[in-house]
Structures are given as C-alpha cells and as structure tokens.
Design a protein around this motif. Structure first.
Motif, short mmCIF file in Angstrom:
data_model
loop_
_atom_site.label_atom_id
_atom_site.label_comp_id
_atom_site.label_asym_id
_atom_site.label_seq_id
_atom_site.Cartn_x
_atom_site.Cartn_y
_atom_site.Cartn_z
N ASP A 27 0.82 -1.21 0.00
CA ASP A 27 0.00 0.00 0.00
C ASP A 27 0.85 1.27 0.00
OD1 ASP A 27 -2.43 -1.24 -0.10
OD2 ASP A 27 -2.81 -1.14 2.07
N HIS A 28 0.26 2.33 -0.52
CA HIS A 28 0.83 3.67 -0.43
C HIS A 28 -0.09 4.48 0.49
CE1 HIS A 28 3.84 2.84 -3.47
NE2 HIS A 28 2.89 2.24 -4.17
N VAL A 29 0.49 5.04 1.55
CA VAL A 29 -0.28 5.60 2.65
C VAL A 29 -0.04 7.10 2.76
CG1 VAL A 29 -0.75 5.45 5.13
CG2 VAL A 29 -0.01 3.40 3.87
N LEU A 30 -1.10 7.84 3.00
CA LEU A 30 -1.04 9.28 3.27
C LEU A 30 -1.45 9.51 4.71
CD1 LEU A 30 -0.83 12.26 2.33
CD2 LEU A 30 -3.23 12.08 1.59
N ASP A 31 -0.56 10.15 5.49
CA ASP A 31 -0.81 10.42 6.91
C ASP A 31 -1.09 11.91 7.07
OD1 ASP A 31 -0.96 10.45 9.64
OD2 ASP A 31 1.12 9.88 10.00
N LEU A 32 -2.30 12.25 7.48
CA LEU A 32 -2.76 13.64 7.56
C LEU A 32 -2.51 14.22 8.95
CD1 LEU A 32 -6.21 12.86 5.92
CD2 LEU A 32 -4.20 13.79 4.75
N GLY A 33 -1.77 15.33 9.01
CA GLY A 33 -1.44 15.93 10.29
C GLY A 33 -0.55 15.02 11.10
N CYS A 34 0.58 14.64 10.52
CA CYS A 34 1.42 13.56 11.06
C CYS A 34 2.22 13.96 12.29
CB CYS A 34 2.35 13.04 9.97
SG CYS A 34 3.62 14.25 9.44
N GLY A 35 2.36 15.26 12.58
CA GLY A 35 3.17 15.67 13.71
C GLY A 35 4.61 15.20 13.55
N ALA A 36 5.16 14.62 14.59
CA ALA A 36 6.55 14.14 14.55
C ALA A 36 6.70 12.79 13.86
CB ALA A 36 7.12 14.07 15.96
N GLY A 37 5.62 12.28 13.26
CA GLY A 37 5.73 11.17 12.33
C GLY A 37 5.69 9.77 12.88
N LEU A 38 5.29 9.57 14.15
CA LEU A 38 5.22 8.20 14.66
C LEU A 38 4.24 7.37 13.83
CD1 LEU A 38 5.80 5.99 16.78
CD2 LEU A 38 3.90 6.92 18.11
N THR A 39 3.06 7.92 13.58
CA THR A 39 2.06 7.19 12.81
C THR A 39 2.57 6.89 11.40
OG1 THR A 39 1.04 9.33 12.33
CG2 THR A 39 0.02 7.99 14.04
N THR A 40 3.28 7.84 10.80
CA THR A 40 3.80 7.64 9.45
C THR A 40 4.84 6.54 9.41
OG1 THR A 40 3.67 10.07 9.36
CG2 THR A 40 4.44 8.94 7.38
N ARG A 41 5.74 6.53 10.38
CA ARG A 41 6.79 5.51 10.42
C ARG A 41 6.19 4.12 10.63
NH1 ARG A 41 8.71 9.39 13.81
NH2 ARG A 41 8.80 8.02 15.65
N GLU A 42 5.21 4.03 11.51
CA GLU A 42 4.58 2.73 11.73
C GLU A 42 3.81 2.28 10.49
OE1 GLU A 42 2.44 2.23 15.33
OE2 GLU A 42 4.20 2.63 16.58
N ALA A 43 3.18 3.23 9.80
CA ALA A 43 2.48 2.90 8.56
C ALA A 43 3.46 2.43 7.50
CB ALA A 43 1.69 4.11 8.06
N ALA A 44 4.63 3.07 7.42
CA ALA A 44 5.65 2.67 6.44
C ALA A 44 6.15 1.27 6.72
CB ALA A 44 6.81 3.68 6.46
N ARG A 45 6.30 0.93 7.98
CA ARG A 45 6.74 -0.44 8.32
C ARG A 45 5.68 -1.46 7.91
NH1 ARG A 45 8.55 2.47 13.12
NH2 ARG A 45 10.84 2.58 13.12
N ALA A 46 4.40 -1.10 8.06
CA ALA A 46 3.34 -2.02 7.64
C ALA A 46 3.31 -2.14 6.12
CB ALA A 46 1.99 -1.52 8.16
N ALA A 47 3.57 -1.03 5.43
CA ALA A 47 3.59 -1.02 3.95
C ALA A 47 5.03 -1.26 3.50
CB ALA A 47 3.07 0.31 3.42
N SER A 48 5.57 -2.41 3.84
CA SER A 48 6.99 -2.68 3.66
C SER A 48 7.45 -2.63 2.20
CB SER A 48 7.35 -4.04 4.27
OG SER A 48 6.52 -5.06 3.70
N ALA A 49 6.55 -2.96 1.27
CA ALA A 49 6.89 -2.88 -0.15
C ALA A 49 6.19 -1.70 -0.82
CB ALA A 49 6.49 -4.17 -0.86
N GLY A 50 5.60 -0.82 0.00
CA GLY A 50 4.93 0.38 -0.50
C GLY A 50 5.61 1.62 0.05
N SER A 51 4.82 2.58 0.52
CA SER A 51 5.40 3.83 1.02
C SER A 51 4.41 4.53 1.93
CB SER A 51 5.76 4.75 -0.15
OG SER A 51 4.57 5.19 -0.82
#
Length: 251
Positions: A27-51
C-alpha cells in the motif's frame, strides 16, 4: 523532569489506529497531520513494499519527523510541510489515508477532504481518529474547569465530533460507507503528578498552576501513572467510484 509527550499521551489511541488501518505490504499511505511522524513511520513499516507520506503544516514537526525516520532507518517514508486543504497530492496516488487527531483544525474541511478523496484511488480507505464533543472528554473538562471556563463544543479540537455533519461532509467529498466506532480510552499524562502538570504547561500554563488541577491529577494517579478519560470516534470510509468534486475556496 520529562513530560509525557504527545505520542506517549496517545499510546492507547495509537494502538486503536494501528489495529484498524489494515495497511497492506504494497500500500501507499497518506498520513494527515502527522506531527513528529510516529504514525507515518509505523504505517511505512506495515507497507513494507509500499510507502508512507506524512504531511503536517508545522515545519518544526516535519523536521523532527525526518530526523526520527533517519535515526530509525525507515527507508520508505517521506514527509512534506504542507496545508492539506491546498496541497495537490496527485490523483489516485494512495491506497489508504490515515490520521491520528490531525484533521480537526482544517480551516476549510470540505475542501481538505475533497482533496484527500482525489488523492485516494477508487476503493481507497480513510481511517482517522477525531475527538467527540468536548464535554465528553474528561481531559478537556478538568483543564477548562481549572481555568474557570466551560468545555468547548463543536469547534477547534472538537469540530469533527458530530456524526451527521462529518458523514455529510465526507459523502460530499466522494466517500462511501462512512462508519463511526466509539473509542473510550484514557490519555497518559505522565508517571506522576509533577510530570502531568509539566505536560499541561505546554498548552495550558495557567491551568497547570491551579490547586484544583493538581488535586485532579492526584486523584487520577495509578501505579501506571496519571490517566485522564477521553472519548473519540474512529471514522472509516471508502473512496467511491465517482471523482470528488473540486472545491475552490473563495477569498
């Protein structure tokens, strides 16, 4: 003394979001209002072959998010300092849009969600946490009480608390199957009263100095730290087949 920190405060809600987002490896994920990016980093790990792309209007938050991603060695994550309601993400670029309390402060929420709808592929999913009404959130009530002020309703952090209004707005932005799940989880304010008051000073310094708030924090102290109640909605929806309407803000 170290204050709780925003990510620590929302630790229970992060678990709720992670269980609900259903991010696939490609998957390719968009994180809205990510702040310091914890949610984005965890989403990136889940989308290991995506972004995963994290977006926030705060330049210092984005700078910190990039630093943490580099330090943790997350290769498929990126960040942009941008206003969601104005930024062009490209059409059908993302499979999932997520947010952990990052969508309530849009100046023009209809335009912002229309843009998010355009950025999602048909069938793409929106998964976001927003606060319910202020009067239902103990953390908000006790801080406002310490300031001698009533709870805020229907604006600011609680602007997306109305189910009917949010459903209508998302439907207008091209989303279908809008659903709400009640999230009744406490917020972590620190290991002890001193840390909790130190955390409150970051956003309500006058309240942190009151005897009433100190007593409230003491009453909410457990063996696992200071916890205050909260109520949120987990909002989920799917991008429909029709394109979202473009909404131009009139100056």
């Amino acid at each position: 003394m170290i204050s709780a920190g925003y990510d620590a405060e929302l630790r229970r809600h992060q678990e709720v979001l992670r269980r609900a987002w259903g991010i696939g490896a490609r998957d390719h994920v968009l994180d809205l209002g990510c702040g310091a990016g914890l949610t984005t980093r965890e989403a990136a790990r889940a989308a290991s072959a995506g972004s995963a792309l994290g977006v926030d209007i705060s330049a210092p938050a984005i700078e910190r998010a990039r630093e943490l991603a580099r330090a943790e060695g997350v290769p498929n994550v990126s960040f942009a300092c941008a206003d969601v309601q104005e930024h062009d993400f490209g059409a059908g670029r993302f499979d999932v849009a997520i947010s952990r309390f990052g969508t309530m402060f849009f100046g023009d929420p209809a335009a912002a969600f229309a843009g998010v709808g355009r950025a999602l592929r048909p069938g793409g999913r929106l998964v976001m946490l927003v606060w319910q009404d202020g009067a239902l959130n103990e953390w908000h009530v006790v801080i406002r009480r310490a300031l001698g002020e009533p709870p805020v309703a229907g604006r600011g952090a609680f602007s997306l608390g109305d189910r009917a209004g949010v459903t209508a707005m998302l439907s207008g932005a091209g989303f279908e199957g809008v659903a709400f799940a009640d999230v009744d989880e406490p917020l972590y304010y620190g290991p002890d009263v001193a840390a909790a008051l130190d955390w409150v000073r970051n956003f309500a310094p006058a309240a942190a100095g009151t005897a009433e708030l100190r007593e409230t924090m003491l009453a909410h102290t457990t063996d696992d730290g200071v916890w205050l109640g909260s109520r949120a909605w987990l909002v989920t929806a799917r991008k429909g087949q029709r394109p979202a309407a473009r909404i131009d803000t009139v100056e």
